[in-house]
Design a protein around this motif. Sequence first.
Motif, PDB file in Angstrom:
ATOM      1  N   LEU A   1      -2.116  30.798  46.793  1.00 12.67           N
ATOM      2  CA  LEU A   1      -3.426  31.434  46.859  1.00 12.67           C
ATOM      3  C   LEU A   1      -3.894  31.548  48.292  1.00 12.67           C
ATOM      4  O   LEU A   1      -3.726  30.616  49.078  1.00 12.67           O
ATOM      5  N   THR A   2      -4.490  32.676  48.623  1.00 12.82           N
ATOM      6  CA  THR A   2      -5.200  32.819  49.884  1.00 12.82           C
ATOM      7  C   THR A   2      -6.679  32.867  49.550  1.00 12.82           C
ATOM      8  O   THR A   2      -7.115  33.707  48.759  1.00 12.82           O
ATOM      9  N   PHE A   3      -7.448  31.956  50.147  1.00 16.52           N
ATOM     10  CA  PHE A   3      -8.868  31.842  49.832  1.00 16.52           C
ATOM     11  C   PHE A   3      -9.716  32.642  50.807  1.00 16.52           C
ATOM     12  O   PHE A   3      -9.391  32.759  51.996  1.00 16.52           O
ATOM     13  N   GLY A   4     -10.814  33.182  50.292  1.00 18.90           N
ATOM     14  CA  GLY A   4     -11.812  33.794  51.147  1.00 18.90           C
ATOM     15  C   GLY A   4     -12.551  32.732  51.954  1.00 18.90           C
ATOM     16  O   GLY A   4     -12.340  31.524  51.751  1.00 18.90           O
ATOM     17  N   GLN A   5     -13.424  33.184  52.845  1.00 15.84           N
ATOM     18  CA  GLN A   5     -14.138  32.266  53.722  1.00 15.84           C
ATOM     19  C   GLN A   5     -15.253  31.503  53.009  1.00 15.84           C
ATOM     20  O   GLN A   5     -15.781  30.547  53.542  1.00 15.84           O
TER      21      GLN A   5
ATOM     22  N   LEU B   1      -1.381  24.841  54.083  1.00 11.40           N
ATOM     23  CA  LEU B   1      -0.399  24.330  55.037  1.00 11.40           C
ATOM     24  C   LEU B   1       1.011  24.360  54.445  1.00 11.40           C
ATOM     25  O   LEU B   1       1.968  24.752  55.102  1.00 11.40           O
ATOM     26  N   ALA B   2       1.145  23.906  53.202  1.00 10.80           N
ATOM     27  CA  ALA B   2       2.468  23.808  52.581  1.00 10.80           C
ATOM     28  C   ALA B   2       2.347  23.924  51.069  1.00 10.80           C
ATOM     29  O   ALA B   2       1.304  23.629  50.492  1.00 10.80           O
ATOM     30  N   TYR B   3       3.460  24.322  50.465  1.00  7.11           N
ATOM     31  CA  TYR B   3       3.471  24.595  49.031  1.00  7.11           C
ATOM     32  C   TYR B   3       4.833  24.184  48.486  1.00  7.11           C
ATOM     33  O   TYR B   3       5.857  24.583  49.030  1.00  7.11           O
ATOM     34  N   PHE B   4       4.816  23.327  47.464  1.00  8.82           N
ATOM     35  CA  PHE B   4       6.044  22.849  46.837  1.00  8.82           C
ATOM     36  C   PHE B   4       6.065  23.278  45.376  1.00  8.82           C
ATOM     37  O   PHE B   4       5.039  23.276  44.696  1.00  8.82           O
TER      38      PHE B   4
ATOM     39  N   ALA C   1      10.580  21.260  45.706  1.00  8.04           N
ATOM     40  CA  ALA C   1      11.214  22.016  46.788  1.00  8.04           C
ATOM     41  C   ALA C   1      10.139  22.718  47.613  1.00  8.04           C
ATOM     42  O   ALA C   1       9.237  23.339  47.045  1.00  8.04           O
ATOM     43  N   PRO C   2      10.237  22.640  48.948  1.00  5.44           N
ATOM     44  CA  PRO C   2       9.258  23.340  49.788  1.00  5.44           C
ATOM     45  C   PRO C   2       9.492  24.846  49.718  1.00  5.44           C
ATOM     46  O   PRO C   2      10.605  25.312  49.952  1.00  5.44           O
ATOM     47  N   LEU C   3       8.454  25.591  49.353  1.00  6.02           N
ATOM     48  CA  LEU C   3       8.588  27.039  49.240  1.00  6.02           C
ATOM     49  C   LEU C   3       7.955  27.786  50.396  1.00  6.02           C
ATOM     50  O   LEU C   3       8.397  28.873  50.751  1.00  6.02           O
ATOM     51  N   ASP C   4       6.900  27.241  50.929  1.00  2.00           N
ATOM     52  CA  ASP C   4       6.172  27.945  51.971  1.00  2.00           C
ATOM     53  C   ASP C   4       5.461  26.932  52.840  1.00  2.00           C
ATOM     54  O   ASP C   4       4.580  26.231  52.361  1.00  2.00           O
ATOM     55  N   ASP C   5       5.835  26.839  54.079  1.00  2.00           N
ATOM     56  CA  ASP C   5       5.100  25.973  55.029  1.00  2.00           C
ATOM     57  C   ASP C   5       4.743  26.794  56.266  1.00  2.00           C
ATOM     58  O   ASP C   5       4.620  26.263  57.364  1.00  2.00           O
ATOM     59  N   SER C   6       4.555  28.082  56.062  1.00  2.00           N
ATOM     60  CA  SER C   6       4.285  28.971  57.190  1.00  2.00           C
ATOM     61  C   SER C   6       2.938  28.685  57.849  1.00  2.00           C
ATOM     62  O   SER C   6       2.712  29.053  58.996  1.00  2.00           O
ATOM     63  N   GLY C   7       2.040  28.028  57.144  1.00  2.00           N
ATOM     64  CA  GLY C   7       0.724  27.730  57.693  1.00  2.00           C
ATOM     65  C   GLY C   7       0.662  26.421  58.461  1.00  2.00           C
ATOM     66  O   GLY C   7      -0.389  26.037  58.961  1.00  2.00           O
ATOM     67  N   MET C   8       1.799  25.768  58.573  1.00  2.00           N
ATOM     68  CA  MET C   8       1.828  24.426  59.159  1.00  2.00           C
ATOM     69  C   MET C   8       2.427  24.457  60.563  1.00  2.00           C
ATOM     70  O   MET C   8       3.495  25.030  60.759  1.00  2.00           O
ATOM     71  N   PRO C   9       1.746  23.825  61.550  1.00  2.00           N
ATOM     72  CA  PRO C   9       2.349  23.706  62.890  1.00  2.00           C
ATOM     73  C   PRO C   9       3.602  22.846  62.802  1.00  2.00           C
ATOM     74  O   PRO C   9       3.537  21.651  62.534  1.00  2.00           O
ATOM     75  N   LYS C  10       4.756  23.458  63.036  1.00  2.00           N
ATOM     76  CA  LYS C  10       6.029  22.788  62.764  1.00  2.00           C
ATOM     77  C   LYS C  10       6.332  21.675  63.757  1.00  2.00           C
ATOM     78  O   LYS C  10       7.090  20.758  63.447  1.00  2.00           O
TER      79      LYS C  10
END
Lengths: 113, 118
Positions: free
Chosen positions: A101-105, B46-49, B53-62
């Motif tokens: 999910l991408t949340f609004g502000q 930040l992360a999604y499992f 299994a980690p599927l998406d951590d693109s929002g996390m400073p690696k």
Amino acid sequence: QQPVQSPQAVILREGEDAVINCSSSKALYSVHWYRQKHGEAPVFLMILLKGGEQKGHEKISASFNEKKQQSSLYLTASQLSYSGTYFCGTPNAGGTSYGKLTFGQGTILTVHP
Amino acid sequence: DARVTQTPRHKVTEMGQEVTMRCQPILGHNTVFWYRQTMMQGLELLAYFRNRAPLDDSGMPKDRFSAEMPDATLATLKIQPSEPRDSAVYFCASGLRDRGSGSNQPQHFGDGTRLSIL
């Protein structure tokens, strides 16, 4: 892309109505709504799955318009307990991020006696 | 009622220290999300499992952040070394996703870890 919520803040007196809008620049398949009270965790309100669908939670209802890529949350006869920040969340359509999910502000709603 | 449990609830530490946050998802849930919330950025994923299994951590400073799920009952988020700009509330959420429901299941949030880096 992050959905855009409007207005950013609403101040009401008990018993008044309010509408919160959530718009997306990408195609929407569903919209989630959450409420977060100050200092607490977000709490799930409802999910809208189909275009034009309306769902309700207490005196809070919502609509979903796929064509316009937007959802609206309707708060009727507001109560003090409705105060909080309302978030809409839009899911990714596919790939490994499906379900993300991408949340609004958020929209800050304050209800006064 | 089943709840997502996060520990610690509050953490104050000095810059440069390692911080570990823990999350116990609701039993039976197969998806776990880590979010960071600040006044400026709002609620960021930040992360999604899924199924551990980690599927998406693109929002996390690696370079300083890492997220793992050692088993189905525990998810961890680590920051090493921590910096003042990491100060925020970190939420864990869990949900149940199956082929039929796809993304149409609610996420249940824990109470969060309020992190302050001095």
